[in-house]
Design a protein around this motif. Structure first.
Motif, PDB file in Angstrom:
ATOM      1  N   PHE A   1       0.881  -1.171   0.040  1.00  0.00           N
ATOM      2  CA  PHE A   1      -0.039  -0.150   0.023  1.00  0.00           C
ATOM      3  C   PHE A   1       0.745   1.209   0.081  1.00  0.00           C
ATOM      4  O   PHE A   1       0.724   2.064  -0.830  1.00  0.00           O
ATOM      5  CB  PHE A   1      -0.907  -0.062   1.241  1.00  0.00           C
ATOM      6  CG  PHE A   1      -1.418   1.235   1.676  1.00  0.00           C
ATOM      7  CD1 PHE A   1      -3.008   1.474   0.871  1.00  0.00           C
ATOM      8  CD2 PHE A   1      -1.158   2.177   2.499  1.00  0.00           C
ATOM      9  CE1 PHE A   1      -3.753   2.667   0.949  1.00  0.00           C
ATOM     10  CE2 PHE A   1      -1.985   3.461   2.669  1.00  0.00           C
ATOM     11  CZ  PHE A   1      -3.247   3.459   1.976  1.00  0.00           C
ATOM     12  N   LEU A   2       1.905   1.213   1.089  1.00  0.00           N
ATOM     13  CA  LEU A   2       2.738   2.344   0.946  1.00  0.00           C
ATOM     14  C   LEU A   2       3.735   2.701  -0.219  1.00  0.00           C
ATOM     15  O   LEU A   2       3.547   3.943  -0.683  1.00  0.00           O
ATOM     16  CB  LEU A   2       3.534   2.368   2.398  1.00  0.00           C
ATOM     17  CG  LEU A   2       3.236   2.611   3.650  1.00  0.00           C
ATOM     18  CD1 LEU A   2       4.007   2.279   4.826  1.00  0.00           C
ATOM     19  CD2 LEU A   2       2.482   4.173   3.516  1.00  0.00           C
ATOM     20  N   VAL A   3       4.069   1.825  -0.789  1.00  0.00           N
ATOM     21  CA  VAL A   3       4.787   1.829  -2.074  1.00  0.00           C
ATOM     22  C   VAL A   3       3.907   2.290  -3.252  1.00  0.00           C
ATOM     23  O   VAL A   3       4.341   3.268  -3.776  1.00  0.00           O
ATOM     24  CB  VAL A   3       5.336   0.468  -2.364  1.00  0.00           C
ATOM     25  CG1 VAL A   3       6.111   0.480  -3.727  1.00  0.00           C
ATOM     26  CG2 VAL A   3       6.372   0.115  -1.435  1.00  0.00           C
ATOM     27  N   LEU A   4       2.837   1.927  -3.364  1.00  0.00           N
ATOM     28  CA  LEU A   4       2.076   2.129  -4.457  1.00  0.00           C
ATOM     29  C   LEU A   4       1.426   3.585  -4.360  1.00  0.00           C
ATOM     30  O   LEU A   4       1.259   4.234  -5.261  1.00  0.00           O
ATOM     31  CB  LEU A   4       0.698   1.060  -4.603  1.00  0.00           C
ATOM     32  CG  LEU A   4       1.030  -0.052  -5.222  1.00  0.00           C
ATOM     33  CD1 LEU A   4      -0.148  -1.229  -5.377  1.00  0.00           C
ATOM     34  CD2 LEU A   4       1.762  -0.222  -6.459  1.00  0.00           C
ATOM     35  N   ILE A   5       0.866   3.916  -3.212  1.00  0.00           N
ATOM     36  CA  ILE A   5       0.299   5.139  -2.960  1.00  0.00           C
ATOM     37  C   ILE A   5       1.255   6.350  -2.725  1.00  0.00           C
ATOM     38  O   ILE A   5       0.753   7.439  -2.904  1.00  0.00           O
ATOM     39  CB  ILE A   5      -0.944   5.087  -1.895  1.00  0.00           C
ATOM     40  CG1 ILE A   5      -1.859   3.729  -2.258  1.00  0.00           C
ATOM     41  CG2 ILE A   5      -1.783   6.458  -1.865  1.00  0.00           C
ATOM     42  CD1 ILE A   5      -2.736   3.814  -3.021  1.00  0.00           C
TER      43      ILE A   5
ATOM     44  N   MET B   1     -12.155   5.285  -5.913  1.00  0.00           N
ATOM     45  CA  MET B   1     -11.634   4.567  -4.694  1.00  0.00           C
ATOM     46  C   MET B   1     -10.250   5.608  -4.204  1.00  0.00           C
ATOM     47  O   MET B   1      -9.606   5.526  -3.251  1.00  0.00           O
ATOM     48  CB  MET B   1     -11.047   3.286  -5.007  1.00  0.00           C
ATOM     49  CG  MET B   1     -12.004   2.245  -4.421  1.00  0.00           C
ATOM     50  SD  MET B   1     -12.459   2.644  -2.731  1.00  0.00           S
ATOM     51  CE  MET B   1     -10.962   1.868  -1.635  1.00  0.00           C
ATOM     52  N   VAL B   2      -9.773   6.363  -5.272  1.00  0.00           N
ATOM     53  CA  VAL B   2      -8.605   7.187  -4.970  1.00  0.00           C
ATOM     54  C   VAL B   2      -8.772   8.127  -3.724  1.00  0.00           C
ATOM     55  O   VAL B   2      -7.839   8.349  -3.085  1.00  0.00           O
ATOM     56  CB  VAL B   2      -8.034   7.886  -6.287  1.00  0.00           C
ATOM     57  CG1 VAL B   2      -7.026   8.992  -6.006  1.00  0.00           C
ATOM     58  CG2 VAL B   2      -7.626   7.036  -7.380  1.00  0.00           C
ATOM     59  N   THR B   3      -9.880   8.873  -3.804  1.00  0.00           N
ATOM     60  CA  THR B   3     -10.028   9.575  -2.471  1.00  0.00           C
ATOM     61  C   THR B   3      -9.957   9.076  -1.081  1.00  0.00           C
ATOM     62  O   THR B   3      -9.353   9.356  -0.329  1.00  0.00           O
ATOM     63  CB  THR B   3     -11.349  10.413  -2.677  1.00  0.00           C
ATOM     64  OG1 THR B   3     -11.457  10.843  -4.013  1.00  0.00           O
ATOM     65  CG2 THR B   3     -11.662  11.402  -1.705  1.00  0.00           C
ATOM     66  N   PRO B   4     -10.770   7.941  -1.125  1.00  0.00           N
ATOM     67  CA  PRO B   4     -10.713   7.343   0.295  1.00  0.00           C
ATOM     68  C   PRO B   4      -9.299   6.645   0.599  1.00  0.00           C
ATOM     69  O   PRO B   4      -8.836   6.483   1.963  1.00  0.00           O
ATOM     70  CB  PRO B   4     -11.769   5.944   0.341  1.00  0.00           C
ATOM     71  CG  PRO B   4     -12.446   6.071  -1.101  1.00  0.00           C
ATOM     72  CD  PRO B   4     -11.956   7.401  -1.719  1.00  0.00           C
ATOM     73  N   LEU B   5      -8.686   6.244  -0.720  1.00  0.00           N
ATOM     74  CA  LEU B   5      -7.298   5.515  -0.314  1.00  0.00           C
ATOM     75  C   LEU B   5      -6.347   6.845   0.013  1.00  0.00           C
ATOM     76  O   LEU B   5      -5.484   6.748   0.880  1.00  0.00           O
ATOM     77  CB  LEU B   5      -6.807   5.114  -1.644  1.00  0.00           C
ATOM     78  CG  LEU B   5      -7.296   3.645  -2.165  1.00  0.00           C
ATOM     79  CD1 LEU B   5      -6.519   3.203  -3.430  1.00  0.00           C
ATOM     80  CD2 LEU B   5      -6.786   2.630  -0.978  1.00  0.00           C
ATOM     81  N   ALA B   6      -6.593   8.185  -0.607  1.00  0.00           N
ATOM     82  CA  ALA B   6      -5.567   9.188  -0.079  1.00  0.00           C
ATOM     83  C   ALA B   6      -5.905   9.467   1.390  1.00  0.00           C
ATOM     84  O   ALA B   6      -5.089   9.707   2.240  1.00  0.00           O
ATOM     85  CB  ALA B   6      -5.758  10.220  -0.931  1.00  0.00           C
ATOM     86  N   HIS B   7      -7.276   9.281   1.787  1.00  0.00           N
ATOM     87  CA  HIS B   7      -7.646   9.633   3.087  1.00  0.00           C
ATOM     88  C   HIS B   7      -6.864   8.647   4.013  1.00  0.00           C
ATOM     89  O   HIS B   7      -6.417   8.875   5.033  1.00  0.00           O
ATOM     90  CB  HIS B   7      -9.030   9.688   3.068  1.00  0.00           C
ATOM     91  CG  HIS B   7      -9.621  10.958   2.375  1.00  0.00           C
ATOM     92  ND1 HIS B   7     -10.950  11.134   2.431  1.00  0.00           N
ATOM     93  CD2 HIS B   7      -9.145  11.954   2.173  1.00  0.00           C
ATOM     94  CE1 HIS B   7     -11.179  12.063   1.814  1.00  0.00           C
ATOM     95  NE2 HIS B   7     -10.458  12.762   1.627  1.00  0.00           N
ATOM     96  N   SER B   8      -7.262   7.380   3.798  1.00  0.00           N
ATOM     97  CA  SER B   8      -6.599   6.377   4.359  1.00  0.00           C
ATOM     98  C   SER B   8      -5.039   6.248   4.728  1.00  0.00           C
ATOM     99  O   SER B   8      -4.593   6.082   5.887  1.00  0.00           O
ATOM    100  CB  SER B   8      -6.853   4.945   4.115  1.00  0.00           C
ATOM    101  OG  SER B   8      -6.860   4.826   2.596  1.00  0.00           O
ATOM    102  N   LEU B   9      -4.247   6.810   3.506  1.00  0.00           N
ATOM    103  CA  LEU B   9      -2.978   6.964   3.524  1.00  0.00           C
ATOM    104  C   LEU B   9      -2.600   8.005   4.675  1.00  0.00           C
ATOM    105  O   LEU B   9      -1.398   7.845   5.551  1.00  0.00           O
ATOM    106  CB  LEU B   9      -2.425   7.618   2.138  1.00  0.00           C
ATOM    107  CG  LEU B   9      -0.916   7.850   2.354  1.00  0.00           C
ATOM    108  CD1 LEU B   9      -0.005   6.441   2.237  1.00  0.00           C
ATOM    109  CD2 LEU B   9      -0.638   8.654   0.981  1.00  0.00           C
ATOM    110  N   ILE B  10      -3.344   9.102   4.998  1.00  0.00           N
ATOM    111  CA  ILE B  10      -3.072   9.945   6.014  1.00  0.00           C
ATOM    112  C   ILE B  10      -3.284   9.602   7.343  1.00  0.00           C
ATOM    113  O   ILE B  10      -2.727   9.937   8.466  1.00  0.00           O
ATOM    114  CB  ILE B  10      -3.820  11.466   5.515  1.00  0.00           C
ATOM    115  CG1 ILE B  10      -3.065  12.032   4.260  1.00  0.00           C
ATOM    116  CG2 ILE B  10      -3.447  12.536   6.639  1.00  0.00           C
ATOM    117  CD1 ILE B  10      -3.905  13.063   3.750  1.00  0.00           C
ATOM    118  N   ALA B  11      -4.453   8.649   7.349  1.00  0.00           N
ATOM    119  CA  ALA B  11      -4.945   8.216   8.591  1.00  0.00           C
ATOM    120  C   ALA B  11      -4.050   7.239   9.202  1.00  0.00           C
ATOM    121  O   ALA B  11      -3.752   6.924  10.413  1.00  0.00           O
ATOM    122  CB  ALA B  11      -6.201   7.724   8.572  1.00  0.00           C
ATOM    123  N   LEU B  12      -3.341   6.533   8.174  1.00  0.00           N
ATOM    124  CA  LEU B  12      -2.478   5.324   8.737  1.00  0.00           C
ATOM    125  C   LEU B  12      -1.466   5.559   9.688  1.00  0.00           C
ATOM    126  O   LEU B  12      -1.356   4.871  10.734  1.00  0.00           O
ATOM    127  CB  LEU B  12      -1.689   4.714   7.509  1.00  0.00           C
ATOM    128  CG  LEU B  12      -1.016   3.300   7.743  1.00  0.00           C
ATOM    129  CD1 LEU B  12      -1.686   2.255   8.174  1.00  0.00           C
ATOM    130  CD2 LEU B  12      -0.129   2.965   6.251  1.00  0.00           C
TER     131      LEU B  12
END
Lengths: 359, 532
Positions: free
Chosen positions: B28-32, B400-411
């Motif tokens: 996940f981290l590598v891709l996003i 899905m890009v939007t929630p993925l970007a949000h989860s990146l910041i929340a992780l």
């Protein structure tokens, strides 16, 4: 255990809704790829693009082409993304680059040129900056000094009518402007002062404005909505930078209805903003995109603009609604700057401006 | 070397399964994050960009201002939040959970709303000052302290403090010599997170700080989006990344949690003496008042229109809110937030368990999991835009890009909240369970999970909040054919006309209510903590 179950159910509902939305976007994407099927054009626009819902139905009925509007941020964000994806765009047509930002898009070769037959209904001055027809004008607006009528009336002071007047002591600490760095009307107002005082004179004008207590805020929303006294009645500054159409918006969106606008425009302070649309270079649907440009500059769409987006149409045959003509002022000779002058100096001006005003 | 020794105590029964947990979060981290950031740096970084940025006096000023306002914001947040954290984690009382949910609300309001709310309650001489922005940061981050420090405080057995009291220590001495040292790692985590948020804060700085107060993050945005100076923006972004990463690693090294709680408990009690009741309710009410004041300004403004000399009530804003576009914005926002919450919480748990149980070597995973907070949101967004742009990998239009970007910041937050708690779980219990024949998963579910439920709930709530408030500049990273609530609100606020303004404030109130309900429900999922 009950709580587990609850959590589990909640999780599966979320997962299901996540995947169902994915599949719905997938299927629409697939129809896009089928060469012979109906074409869907993607129109990229800024967040202020708010036409009447269903405005593209007539277009779809006539051509069989569907239009999906995708909004992403303000005009600056839209251009930044278009520049980065130049040649491999996110959509087919872009709405909403104006003459203050146009140079950035043209330098990056974002658009594919097209001259719509509707240009014959447009004023020649609108086409002046784009001899190659990279983009097409769609509407115009003016950024002007607005003032609170009641404030000046109750104090028996004449409102300021020129840019020069704003440096007078009687208007000390009365003006609020949005920053030229972060706001499109703010940038247009800086351009107005450059057009008025020249490329060598505007710096000393802004120094006088600063000494006369101009307040600079981040965006139009704080300037007009929070610090200005004429609109929501919250602020205590009676002079603000806004649009020539703002007084009519105050009437149309008034609650309860009012007969007269609470604010007015100083017509000699207006800077003309021309908004353009264009076909994004690299689109797979260039022929269809041309039809959309024709539609955007034709009467059905042009007549919709004044009351939904508070701008003036470019089509000479468009009819302006009464509420609009009555309160929205259209300056006869707005201040203008040539696009190539803006292109060469923009960054330098912004640096100089922030050194004078923000330090 | 201490920490390595303590992680080695991790039961071998988890090690086999935990060894594989790093894969999903790492991919996940590598891709996003890693690939897009590298792509944009390769595209935009130039030597001239660096030279110009490093020689620019505005930038030096911005760096200095960014650092001191971040420290001041962190200090103020701790001062305001600690009394409430004490009350909430130590006592059960009517309204405990409601107050907890209420404190979370500022965190999930779109920054444009927090800005508007503060401009409404602050005296006008404080508008566009450093004070205004520090106060707003503190308001915004209250919940970070309450959730992170609270999760730890609740685990401390009250008996430790009582013992010290019995031996004659004053309440203050107990706090200073017993409680505080045990809370040290949680406090360090919370301060680190707040300082990081304040350091990279964007919306609040722009609306409340005024245009003259630039931070690194606003400068990156100004250069890339408003001026169009991509090399300058990239250079700044790299400077920010290096500074923050270095600080974070130094911070993590200094404050590695090596203490083991001698006893673990999830016990709380009701306030018993009259003094306790006064203390608990006094602090609770004062905190509630602080949180509610700016919010009530929103309600007031959604219901009134002001003309010179008169204020009138109107319901027109609320009537307009029931339109279908508004309803779809509400459901879009909620859906995005739920997806981001699930992704961030699951991946964050995997990181925490992988690091704690897998192998001491996985510490690198913990370190890179914090990277999303150091990279400017603009940089990540523009990176994604130019990375995934070729079919069949053209994901630019995927929602899905939007929630993925949000989860990146929340992780990173989820990891920071969960990991210290995992490390505190006594190892003996797990060995007992496995000796009795439980599988690793069974053991985890019956032994670890109940002890972690508060931390998991806290991280889920924060992930949900981050998504619904659309942090920083993420709002423009992704395109959308359906508006989310923050976008609708800022669109309404950016037009003249009173009717639109009341409508915008009515929507703000709706965001507050939805968020409170969501947070309340998430908090309900964890078991009751009342002492039996």
């Amino acid at each position: 255990m009950k709580k587990y179950l609850l959590a589990l159910i909640a999780l599966s509902v979320i997962a299901a809704s996540c995947s169902s939305s994915t599949s719905s976007t997938d299927s629409s994407a697939n129809t896009n790829d089928v060469a012979d099927g109906p074409v869907t054009l993607t129109l990229l626009a800024h967040d202020s693009f708010t036409p009447t819902p269903g405005i593209f139905d007539a277009f779809t009925a006539a051509t069989g082409i569907a239009v999906e509007v995708v909004q992403s941020g303000d005009a600056g964000q839209l251009i930044t993304k278009a520049v980065l994806t130049s040649g491999n765009p996110e959509g087919d047509v872009l709405w909403g680059v104006d003459n203050t930002l146009l140079s950035r898009a043209l330098e990056a070769d974002v658009f594919s040129a097209y001259q719509t037959p509707n240009t014959k209904f447009m004023d020649a001055t609108l086409l002046h900056d784009i001899p190659g027809h990279e983009v097409t004008p769609v509407d115009t607006g003016d950024v002007c000094i607005n003032y609170d009528i009641a404030w000046f009336k109750s104090r028996n002071i004449a409102p300021p009518l020129t840019l020069d007047a704003l440096t007078n002591k009687q208007y000390a600490n009365l003006l609020v402007v949005p920053s030229a760095l972060s706001s499109s009307p703010g940038l247009a107002f800086l351009m107005a002062t450059i057009a008025e005082f020249g490329t060598d004179g505007w710096q000393s004008y802004w120094k006088s404005l600063r000494d006369n207590g101009v307040m600079v805020v981040d965006g139009w929303t704080q300037a007009y909505g929070t610090e200005f006294s004429g609109a929501a009645g919250n602020g205590d500054r009676p002079i603000v930078v806004s649009y020539s159409s703002s007084p009519s918006a105050e009437v149309i969106f008034a609650d309860p209805p009012v007969d007269a606008a609470p604010t007015a425009v100083a017509s000699l302070t207006c800077f003309e903003q021309i908004e353009y649309t264009g076909i994004l270079r690299g689109t797979k649907h260039e022929a269809e995109a041309k039809l959309l440009i024709d539609y955007l500059t034709d009467l059905t769409f042009q007549n919709d603009l004044p009351l939904t987006q508070f701008v003036f149409p470019v089509h000479s045959g468009a009819v302006l609604p009464e509420a609009f003509t009555k309160y929205a002022l259209r300056p006869e000779n707005p201040l203008r700057l040539e696009a190539d002058v803006i292109a060469t100096n923009r960054t330098t001006w912004l640096d100089e401006w922030s050194a004078i005003v923000l330090k | 070397m201490n920490q390595v020794a303590s992680t080695n105590v991790a039961p071998s029964l988890y090690r086999r399964s935990a060894r594989w947990l790093w894969i999903a979060p790492a991919v996940f981290l590598v891709l996003i994050l890693v690939i897009p950031t590298t792509a944009i740096i390769l595209r935009g970084a130039t030597f001239e960009g660096f030279r110009d940025v490093l020689n620019n006096s505005t930038i030096k000023q911005a760096l200095w201002f960014t650092a001191w306002q971040a420290l001041a914001s962190t200090a103020l947040t701790l001062i305001v939040a600690l009394p409430a954290t004490f009350v909430l984690s130590r006592f059960t009382f009517t309204g405990n959970r409601a107050l907890q949910a209420l404190i979370t609300v500022p965190f999930l309001l779109p920054t444009v709303v927090v800005g508007a709310a503060f401009l409404a309650v602050l005296p006008s001489q404080l508008h566009y000052t450093a004070t205004a922005l520090i106060v707003a940061h503190a308001y915004f981050n209250l919940t970070v302290v309450v959730r992170i420090v609270g999760a730890r405080w609740e685990q401390l057995h009250p008996g430790i403090e009582q013992a010290a009291r019995t031996l004659g220590a004053s309440p203050f001495a107990v706090f200073r010599t017993v409680t505080l040292p045990l809370l040290r790692s949680a406090l360090a985590t919370a301060s680190g997170v707040i300082a990081l948020f304040a350091f990279t804060s964007y919306g609040i700085v722009r609306t409340l700080g005024g245009p003259g107060r630039a931070t690194i993050e606003t400068e990156i945005y100004t250069r890339s989006v408003l001026i169009g100076d991509m090399p300058g923006a990239i250079a700044l972004s790299i400077v920010q990344m290096i500074v923050l990463t270095a600080l974070l690693w130094w911070w993590a090294k200094r404050h590695r949690d090596t203490s083991e709680s001698p006893q673990i408990s999830v016990a709380q009690r009701s306030p018993s003496t009259r003094g306790q009741i006064a203390l608990v309710y006094g602090i609770a009410l004062a905190t509630a008042a602080v949180v509610i004041a700016p919010l009530s300004a929103l309600v007031w403004r959604s219901l009134t229109r002001t003309t010179p000399g008169a204020t009138r009530f109107t319901l027109s804003g609320w009537r307009a809110v029931t339109s279908s576009t508004t309803l779809s914005a509400i459901s879009t926002s909620t859906l995005f937030a739920l997806c981001a919450m699930v992704i961030a919480t699951v991946l964050g748990l995997m990181v925490a368990l992988g690091v704690a149980y897998g192998s001491p070597r996985f510490v690198w995973l913990e370190r890179i999991s914090v990277l999303p907070l150091t990279v400017s949101a603009v940089t990540i967004g523009l990176g994604i835009l130019i990375t995934y742009d070729t079919t069949p990998y053209d994901f630019r239009s995927a929602w899905m890009v939007t929630p993925l970007a949000h989860s990146l910041i929340a992780l990173p937050l989820v990891v920071r909240i969960v990991l210290p708690v995992v490390r505190q779980i006594p190892r003996g219990l797990q060995s007992v369970a496995s000796t009795l024949g439980a599988t690793p998963l069974q053991t985890w579910l019956t032994v670890d999970r109940p002890l972690m439920s508060r931390a998991i709930g806290a991280s889920a709530a924060i992930a949900f909040a981050i998504s619904i408030g659309e942090f920083g500049a993420t709002s423009f990273l992704t395109r959308r054919s359906s508006e989310t609530l923050p976008v609708t609100i800022s669109r309404l606020l950016s037009r003249p006309g009173d009717a639109l303004r009341t409508q915008a404030y009515a929507l703000c109130v709706i965001v507050v209510v939805i968020s409170m309900i969501a947070i309340f429900l998430i908090d309900m999922l964890r078991p009751s903590r009342k002492a039996k």
